[in-house]
Scaffold this motif. Structure first.
Motif, PDB file in Angstrom:
ATOM      1  N   SER A  20       1.025  10.872   0.265  1.00  0.00           N
ATOM      2  CA  SER A  20      -0.425  10.627   0.142  1.00  0.00           C
ATOM      3  C   SER A  20      -0.732   9.143  -0.073  1.00  0.00           C
ATOM      4  N   ASN A  21       0.216   8.405  -0.640  1.00  0.00           N
ATOM      5  CA  ASN A  21       0.022   6.971  -0.922  1.00  0.00           C
ATOM      6  C   ASN A  21       1.017   6.128  -0.138  1.00  0.00           C
ATOM      7  N   ILE A  22       1.232   6.469   1.094  1.00  0.00           N
ATOM      8  CA  ILE A  22       2.290   5.843   1.901  1.00  0.00           C
ATOM      9  C   ILE A  22       2.047   4.342   2.097  1.00  0.00           C
ATOM     10  N   ASP A  23       0.790   3.892   2.028  1.00  0.00           N
ATOM     11  CA  ASP A  23       0.482   2.468   2.241  1.00  0.00           C
ATOM     12  C   ASP A  23       0.617   1.652   0.963  1.00  0.00           C
ATOM     13  N   ASN A  24       0.735   2.319  -0.140  1.00  0.00           N
ATOM     14  CA  ASN A  24       0.867   1.626  -1.425  1.00  0.00           C
ATOM     15  C   ASN A  24       2.349   1.557  -1.794  1.00  0.00           C
ATOM     16  N   LYS A  25       2.979   0.455  -1.442  1.00  0.00           N
ATOM     17  CA  LYS A  25       4.435   0.352  -1.632  1.00  0.00           C
ATOM     18  C   LYS A  25       4.834   0.476  -3.102  1.00  0.00           C
ATOM     19  N   LYS A  26       4.032  -0.066  -3.961  1.00  0.00           N
ATOM     20  CA  LYS A  26       4.393  -0.019  -5.382  1.00  0.00           C
ATOM     21  C   LYS A  26       4.439   1.408  -5.894  1.00  0.00           C
ATOM     22  N   LYS A  27       3.382   2.178  -5.543  1.00  0.00           N
ATOM     23  CA  LYS A  27       3.364   3.569  -5.967  1.00  0.00           C
ATOM     24  C   LYS A  27       4.484   4.367  -5.298  1.00  0.00           C
ATOM     25  N   VAL A  28       4.645   4.118  -3.999  1.00  0.00           N
ATOM     26  CA  VAL A  28       5.690   4.867  -3.275  1.00  0.00           C
ATOM     27  C   VAL A  28       7.058   4.586  -3.878  1.00  0.00           C
ATOM     28  N   ARG A  29       7.305   3.287  -4.198  1.00  0.00           N
ATOM     29  CA  ARG A  29       8.610   2.942  -4.791  1.00  0.00           C
ATOM     30  C   ARG A  29       8.794   3.639  -6.150  1.00  0.00           C
ATOM     31  N   ASP A  30       7.709   3.690  -6.921  1.00  0.00           N
ATOM     32  CA  ASP A  30       7.773   4.373  -8.227  1.00  0.00           C
ATOM     33  C   ASP A  30       8.038   5.870  -8.048  1.00  0.00           C
TER      34      ASP A  30
END
Length: 528
Positions: free
Chosen positions: A498-508
Motif C-alpha cells: 500500500s505504501n510502495i512509493d514510500n521507501k522509508k516505510k517500506v524498508r521499515d
C-alpha cells in the motif's frame, strides 16, 4: 426276540453316538467361524486405525512443504520488488547475500526465459528445468520445479517472474532460489516413527519431485518405477493408482516391497499438481496395536478352548454314565471330577444347609487357596481367613438366604494362606435339593490372571489416550504459535504494498517482515 432287542438297542446307541458327534462338530465349526470372524474384524480395525494415524502424520509433512513453498515465494516477491527499485549492483549483491543468510537457500539465480542463468558471483550456466518454464514465466506465474545443473545434485527451484531487468549485462526475466533435495527432505523428516518413515513428492505421472527413499533403492526418478522394480503389483493396478493420482484422490493401501509389507498413504498436495506419498513398514506402524491384538486373540482363544473343553467333558461324562451301572457311574463321575478339578482354576464345595458340614471339597483347594481339605472339613469358617483385614466381616454368612434353585454370584479378593499372594475369585453359590436334603454348592473360580490381563489392557489403552491427548495439545499450540508471526508477515506485506512509493516505510515494513519471518523459522526449527 432277545437278539432283535439287542440289535435295536445297539442301533439306538449308534444313533445317539452319531447325534452327539454331529452336535460336537457343529459346535466346533461355530466356534472356529466365530473366532475367524472376530480375528478378521480385529485385523480390519487395526488397518483402519493405522491408516488414519498415518494419514494425519503425513498430512502434517505436506503442510510443512506447503509452508516452505509459501515462505520462499513470499521472499521472492519481496526481493523482486526491491530489485525493481534498485539498479546499483553492489547494493543488490549485499541485499541478496543477507537474504541468503536469513532464508538459508543454496543459490540465487537471475533467469532468462530459455533457462540460462547468472549468479551473484557472475557465474553463468543453464538450468535444466523439468517444467514448461518459458510459458509459465511469460504468463507471470510463480514456479516450483526440479532443476539439474551439470555436475551437481538435483535441486528444487522456486522462481518468480515479478522481477526483470539487467544484472552485470545479463538480461533476466525472473529470479529464483534453489535448495538441494536433502534440504527439502530435512524439512519433511518424520520423527513419529524414529526415522523409519519415508516420503516422496511426485507428479501424477510418477515423476519424483522430492526423493526421501531408502538408501538401498538408490535415487528415485519415478515412483511407479520403484513399484515395478521392488513389488509384484500388476501393471493394471499401477495404472489404476496413477489414475487416482491424476484425479487428486486421498487414500491408503498395503503394498509388498522386497518381501515386506508397507503402508502407502497418498494425498493431493496443495502445491501445483503434486501428490504427497508416505511409506512406513506395517510392522512398525502396528507394533503397539499388534500387542493388544495378540493379547485379545489369546483371551478369545482361551474362552473358545474352555467352551470346547467343557463340551467335551460333558460328552465324556454322558458316555461313561451310559456304559456303567448306577454305582459304577457315580464312582467314575467322582473320579473324573477329581482329576479335572486338579487341572482347573475352580474350587468346588458342597455343604449341608443345616449343619454346614462339608460333603465334598475338590482336591485343588490347597493349591488355589492355601487351605487343606482337612481344615475345611473340620470347620468351614476357616474360609473367612481368606479375606484381607480391610474387607467385609469374614464371619458373615452369605449362603443362608439362598433358596432352592437360586444362586448368587460375586467377586471377592482373597489372600493365599501359604504364599500371602493377593488373588481374585468369582464365586457362584447355589442351593439344591439332593435326596430331600438342602445342599449348598459353592464354585470359587480363580480370575487372577484375567484381572491382571484386564489391568494391563486398561493401562495400555490409558497410555494410548494420553499419547493422543499430548499430540492434540502439541498441534493446537503449534498452530497458535505459528499463526502469530504469519499474521504479522501478511499484515506488514499488505502495508508495504500500500505504501510502495514510500521507501522509508517500506524498508521499515520489510524489516519487521524479516524479523517475523525469522521468528516463524525459529518456531518451525524448534518443532522439527
Amino acid at each position: 426276540m432277545k437278539a432283535k432287542n439287542h440289535n435295536t438297542n445297539r442301533e439306538k446307541r449308534a444313533m445317539k453316538k452319531r447325534f452327539r458327534t454331529a452336535v460336537f462338530l457343529l459346535l466346533f465349526a461355530g466356534i472356529v467361524l466365530t473366532v475367524f470372524r472376530y480375528f478378521k474384524l480385529v485385523s480390519k480395525t487395526v488397518y483402519e486405525e493405522s491408516v488414519s494415524h498415518l494419514t494425519e502424520v503425513f498430512h502434517q509433512s505436506d503442510n510443512m512443504l506447503r509452508e516452505l513453498t509459501d515462505k520462499n515465494l513470499t521472499y521472492l516477491h519481496m526481493w523482486g520488488a526491491y530489485l525493481q527499485e534498485t539498479s546499483d549492483e553492489d547494493k543488490i549483491r549485499d541485499y541478496i547475500e543477507n537474504a541468503q543468510k536469513d532464508a538459508g537457500f543454496l543459490n540465487f539465480y537471475f533467469l532468462s526465459t530459455d533457462g540460462n542463468y547468472k549468479m551473484l558471483t557472475g557465474e553463468t550456466g543453464y538450468l535444466d528445468l523439468q517444467e514448461n518454464f518459458e510459458d509459465e514465466i511469460q504468463n507471470g506465474n510463480d514456479i516450483v520445479t526440479n532443476a539439474v545443473v551439470p555436475g551437481k545434485s538435483q535441486m528444487l527451484v522456486f522462481a518468480s517472474p515479478r522481477a526483470h531487468g539487467n544484472y552485470q549485462g545479463f538480461g533476466y526475466d525472473a529470479i529464483a532460489i534453489a535448495y538441494e533435495n536433502s534440504d527439502i527432505v530435512n524439512v519433511l523428516d518424520i520423527s513419529a516413527f524414529h526415522g523409519n518413515a519415508k516420503s516422496y513428492v511426485v507428479h501424477p505421472d510418477g515423476r519424483v519431485v522430492v526423493d526421501h527413499s531408502f538408501k538401498e533403492w538408490g535415487n528415485a526418478y519415478n515412483f511407479f518405477g520403484i513399484l515395478r522394480e521392488h513389488s509384484n503389483i500388476p501393471e493394471k493396478e499401477i495404472l489404476e493408482l496413477s489414475g487416482k493420482f491424476k484425479a487428486g484422490d486421498t487414500d491408503a493401501m498395503l503394498v509388498n516391497l522386497d518381501g515386506k509389507n508397507y503402508y502407502l498413504v497418498y494425498e493431493k498436495s496443495e502445491i501445483q499438481d503434486w501428490v504427497f506419498l508416505g511409506l512406513v513398514k506395517a510392522e512398525i506402524v502396528n507394533a503397539s496395536m499388534n500387542v493388544l491384538q495378540r493379547s485379545t486373540m489369546m483371551l478369545v482363544g482361551i474362552v473358545a478352548l474352555s467352551v470346547a473343553g467343557l463340551f467335551i467333558w460333558l460328552i465324556l461324562r454322558k458316555s461313561r454314565v451310559s456304559l456303567k451301572k448306577k454305582d459304577t457311574e457315580i464312582l467314575y463321575r467322582e473320579e473324573l471330577f477329581q482329576k479335572l478339578s486338579m487341572n482347573v482354576d475352580d474350587v468346588f464345595l458342597m455343604l449341608d444347609a443345616k449343619t454346614y458340614k462339608t460333603d465334598y471339597v475338590s482336591p485343588n483347594v490347597e493349591k488355589l487357596l492355601g487351605i487343606t481339605i482337612e481344615q475345611i472339613r473340620k470347620d468351614i469358617c476357616v474360609l473367612g481367613k481368606l479375606h484381607p483385614q480391610k474387607s467385609e466381616d469374614p464371619k458373615k454368612n452369605y449362603l443362608e438366604k439362598i433358596q432352592v434353585d437360586e444362586q448368587k454370584e460375586g467377586d471377592f479378593e482373597y489372600v493365599h494362606q501359604k504364599t500371602g499372594e493377593q488373588r481374585w475369585f468369582h464365586n457362584i453359590a447355589m442351593c439344591s435339593e439332593v435326596n430331600g436334603k438342602k445342599k449348598y454348592i459353592l464354585v470359587m473360580s480363580d480370575r487372577t490372571s484375567d484381572k491382571k490381563m484386564n489391568q494391563a489392557l486398561y493401562e495400555a489403552v490409558h497410555a494410548a489416550e494420553n499419547a493422543n491427548k499430548a499430540k492434540s495439545t502439541f498441534l493446537s499450540n503449534m498452530s497458535h504459535d505459528i499463526r502469530t508471526p504469519m499474521n504479522a508477515i501478511i499484515g506488514f506485506t499488505t502495508l508495504a504494498v500500500s505504501n510502495i512509493d514510500n521507501k522509508k516505510k517500506v524498508r521499515d515494513y520489510l524489516g519487521k517482515i524479516l524479523s517475523s519471518s525469522n521468528h516463524l523459522l525459529s518456531l518451525i526449527n524448534d518443532i522439527l
